[in-house]
Scaffold this active site. Structure first.
Site, PDB file in Angstrom:
ATOM      1  CG  ASP A 163      -2.068   1.026   1.098  1.00 11.22           C
ATOM      2  OD1 ASP A 163      -2.460   1.340  -0.034  1.00 11.22           O
ATOM      3  OD2 ASP A 163      -2.524   1.518   2.140  1.00 11.22           O
ATOM      4  CB  CYS A 217     -19.223  -0.785   3.340  1.00 11.20           C
ATOM      5  SG  CYS A 217     -17.466  -0.384   3.181  1.00 11.20           S
ATOM      6  CB  CYS A 265     -19.407  -8.158   3.933  1.00 10.25           C
ATOM      7  SG  CYS A 265     -19.171  -9.358   2.590  1.00 10.25           S
TER       8      CYS A 265
END
Length: 344
Positions: free
Chosen positions: A132, A242, A246
């Protein structure tokens, strides 16, 4: 067993939850999606996305000598429901991934262990490791390597991983047999889209970062738009909504590295305490944490927004000195929060 099978076994015993391999040219559609994302200005202030689109959209251009990309996933599955803290309005909600040690350091060290092992097996091999911090599109590459797929929330998830994962990449000159890419298995579910407090998803599989709370609290500099502040609630660093809803998380793999476990003082810290941090106090409290990179001013700005959303007038006392803070965004946030508490 062959080199690839031995590599996978070694990586798994080293702490990774899943490993896969793809070619550097395995994501030909990524460049077009990225170009559209930037053209629509959905990247907000993240100018580095536009500046390095060539490398980001085409991994083979980043290091032309690379022949294989090894993608590795490390789990950081939380041990409590991260949505519970949202009801504690005088407490801060910090994204699960940022409650422990900085994952960049933890995952990169583990990647280097795997990379050194590969070089021992193939002495002529060359490697580059990324976590990242380079123009690498980890999520599309991870899908191409069979680790999972990018869900409607645009994050990677897997049927045997859930979506609480960090991704790392090892580019290498070694030719390794690629894995089959993973297909999408979201079906008709829209849980991640429906829960987003700021409606940051214009459509399934699309994100407008300018409305995403993770972007607003971490990447966005200066004051946040007025119409978004109340929607941020008490989320001061990142947002897990979010991810948390899931349904594939029922198969999530438990995290194995204690360094990534949540620090007790970051599970639900007091907004009042965080608001009083000066620069030295901020750096001391968040030493070794990914939170440290945004700096005291942006962090306290976020805390002020959360205080304004708390509905707790007693917190106004910590706002008073911040209303004249040297940082304009902090002062603006404190004044906004004070007005909110006064109106309530």
């Amino acid at each position: 067993m062959g080199l690839k099978e031995d590599l996978v076994d070694f990586a798994l015993t080293s702490g990774f939850a899943k490993v896969g391999v793809c070619r550097p040219d395995a994501i030909p559609d990524a460049a077009g999606r990225l170009a559209t994302f930037v053209a629509d200005e959905r990247h907000g202030q993240m100018g580095w996305m536009a500046e390095r689109m060539g490398w980001r959209g085409d991994p083979s251009a980043l290091w032309p000598e690379a022949r294989s990309v090894i993608m590795l996933a490390e789990s950081y599955t939380p041990d409590v429901d991260p949505l519970d803290v949202l009801a504690q309005r005088d407490r801060a909600a910090i994204s699960v991934y940022a409650q422990g040690r900085d994952y960049h350091d933890v995952v990169k060290k583990r990647l280097k262990v795997v990379g050194r092992w590969l070089i021992e097996q193939a002495p002529s091999a060359e490697i580059k490791v990324f976590v990242d911090t380079a123009p690498v599109m980890e999520k599309p590459l991870a899908q191409a390597a069979g680790l999972g797929w990018q869900g409607k929330h645009t994050n990677l998830l897997g049927r045997d991983l859930g979506n609480w994962v960090f991704l790392g990449a090892i580019f290498t000159t070694v030719e390794l047999e690629p894995d089959a890419p993973e297909a999408e298995h979201c079906g008709s579910c829209t849980a991640c889209l429906d829960i987003c407090p700021t409606r940051a998803f214009p459509a399934p599989f699309q994100l407008d970062a300018r409305r995403c709370i993770s972007y607003l609290t971490i990447e966005h500099r200066g004051p946040v738009d007025m119409d978004l502040r109340a929607m941020m609630g008490n989320r001061i660093y990142g947002c897990d909504d979010c991810l948390a809803v899931c349904p594939w998380n029922k198969f999530a793999v438990a995290g194995r590295d204690a360094r990534l476990a949540a620090r007790e003082d970051l599970r639900a810290p007091s907004l009042a305490d965080l608001a009083t941090l000066d620069d030295a106090g901020f750096r001391a409290r968040f030493s070794g944490s990914p939170i440290k990179r945004i700096g005291r001013d942006r962090f306290v700005r976020n805390v002020c927004y959360a205080i304004g959303n708390s509905g707790n007038p007693s917190l106004s006392q910590v706002l008073t000195p911040l209303m004249t803070d040297a940082d304009p965004a902090v002062a603006d946030a404190a004044c906004w929060a004070m007005q909110r508490l006064t109106e309530d």
